[in-house]
Scaffold this active site. Structure first.
Site, PDB file in Angstrom:
ATOM      1  N   VAL A  65       0.810  -1.222   0.000  1.00 48.22           N
ATOM      2  CA  VAL A  65       0.000   0.000   0.000  1.00 48.22           C
ATOM      3  C   VAL A  65       0.841   1.269   0.000  1.00 48.22           C
ATOM      4  O   VAL A  65       0.305   2.370  -0.172  1.00 48.22           O
ATOM      5  CB  VAL A  65      -0.984   0.032   1.195  1.00 48.22           C
ATOM      6  CG1 VAL A  65      -1.957  -1.135   1.123  1.00 48.22           C
ATOM      7  CG2 VAL A  65      -0.246   0.062   2.532  1.00 48.22           C
ATOM      8  N   TYR A 157       2.575   6.152  15.221  1.00 47.38           N
ATOM      9  CA  TYR A 157       1.337   5.391  15.106  1.00 47.38           C
ATOM     10  C   TYR A 157       0.139   6.277  15.450  1.00 47.38           C
ATOM     11  O   TYR A 157      -0.876   6.292  14.743  1.00 47.38           O
ATOM     12  CB  TYR A 157       1.385   4.175  16.029  1.00 47.38           C
ATOM     13  CG  TYR A 157       0.235   3.205  15.868  1.00 47.38           C
ATOM     14  CD1 TYR A 157       0.267   2.211  14.904  1.00 47.38           C
ATOM     15  CD2 TYR A 157      -0.878   3.272  16.707  1.00 47.38           C
ATOM     16  CE1 TYR A 157      -0.781   1.310  14.755  1.00 47.38           C
ATOM     17  CE2 TYR A 157      -1.932   2.381  16.571  1.00 47.38           C
ATOM     18  CZ  TYR A 157      -1.876   1.399  15.596  1.00 47.38           C
ATOM     19  OH  TYR A 157      -2.920   0.514  15.459  1.00 47.38           O
ATOM     20  N   LYS A 161      -2.907   7.326  12.913  1.00 50.34           N
ATOM     21  CA  LYS A 161      -4.281   6.911  13.150  1.00 50.34           C
ATOM     22  C   LYS A 161      -5.210   8.097  13.385  1.00 50.34           C
ATOM     23  O   LYS A 161      -6.394   8.039  13.013  1.00 50.34           O
ATOM     24  CB  LYS A 161      -4.334   5.923  14.326  1.00 50.34           C
ATOM     25  CG  LYS A 161      -3.635   4.592  14.044  1.00 50.34           C
ATOM     26  CD  LYS A 161      -4.227   3.874  12.829  1.00 50.34           C
ATOM     27  CE  LYS A 161      -3.655   2.477  12.645  1.00 50.34           C
ATOM     28  NZ  LYS A 161      -4.242   1.775  11.483  1.00 50.34           N
TER      29      LYS A 161
END
Length: 264
Positions: A65, A157, A161
């Protein structure tokens, strides 16, 4: 409204392990034809073969991706093969091992952002190209409790997110008018091997994935009112609702699946 996905085509990135694998199985059992795109080639091939042997319609295609061309090929290939894409689940993601701001290298930052956030953007864009023209579709992005509060994970992270939630909401504002729903699911403490899978994908760029494990494996119970870890299938059940007709008026939401963690 029922939760059948009969005659629907779903593409799921990172659908060969953990939460993604549970979503793959759940959507396929609901009748969907599922194309899994993932970077773990052998794991994905074996996983899809196992589900096919159970009579489910699942195939695997290697896709990174971080590369827009591969995400486009995954989605466009599904449309060419099956005629449409009805559900896009952008689930591919890696963990940063709780690395704080000072511990986060530029290489780690780039990898986390490129996979978790840029990869989600590529998947949304590829799916929207097909969904807008037919005035229907479901996009489900995997964020995290770490995308809702700052104390759950590491720096990169958490940033990635939170970015997924923001991207989800912006796309919902601009594209819900086309009969497309765009939502984020935000799992809490779930029983998966995200540390091991992340280490395999990140390689030399990965941090120490054992940080935060500590001597008390049940420390999470102080945070989670349910006093247990969630199951991947419990996350997949919410994804199924959002993918089905039952979720047709839910858009732009970041839904925590966390045993009450964000209620504290």
């Amino acid at each position: 409204m029922e939760l059948s996905l009969s005659r629907r085509v779903a593409v799921i990135t990172g659908g060969e392990t953990g939460i993604g694998a549970a979503i793959t199985r759940t959507l396929a059992k609901a009748g969907a034809t599922v194309i899994v795109g993932g970077i773990l080639d052998k794991v994905g091939t074996d996983f899809a073969a196992g589900l096919t042997s159970e009579g489910l319609k699942v195939s695997f295609q290697k896709a990174d991706v971080r590369k827009q061309s591969e995400v486009d090929a995954l989605v466009d290939g599904a449309v060419a093969r099956f005629g449409s894409i009805d559900v896009m689940v952008n689930n591919a993601g890696v963990f940063d091992g709780f690395a704080d701001c000072l511990e986060t290298t530029e290489a780690l930052w780039d990898q986390i952002i490129n996979i978790n956030l840029k990869g989600t953007f590529f998947g949304c864009q590829a799916a929207l190209r097909h969904m807008v023209g037919k005035n229907s579709g479901r996009i489900i992005n995997t964020s995290s409790v770490g995308g809702l509060r700052g104390a759950a994970d590491g720096a990169s992270y958490t940033a990635s997110k939170f970015g997924v939630v923001g991207l989800t909401r912006q796309i919902a504002v601009t594209h819900s008018q086309y009969g497309i729903t765009i939502n984020a699911i935000c799992p809490g403490v779930i029983q998966t091997d995200i540390r091991g899978n992340s280490a395999a994908i990140l390689g030399a760029d990965g941090p120490n994935m054992q940080k935060g494990v500590g001597s008390d494996p049940e420390a999470y119970k102080r945070l989670v009112p349910a006093k247990r870890k969630g199951l991947p299938e419990e996350v997949a059940a919410v994804a199924l609702f959002l993918a089905a007709d039952a979720g047709s008026y839910v858009s732009g939401q970041a839904i925590a699946i966390d045993g009450g963690w964000t209620a504290t």
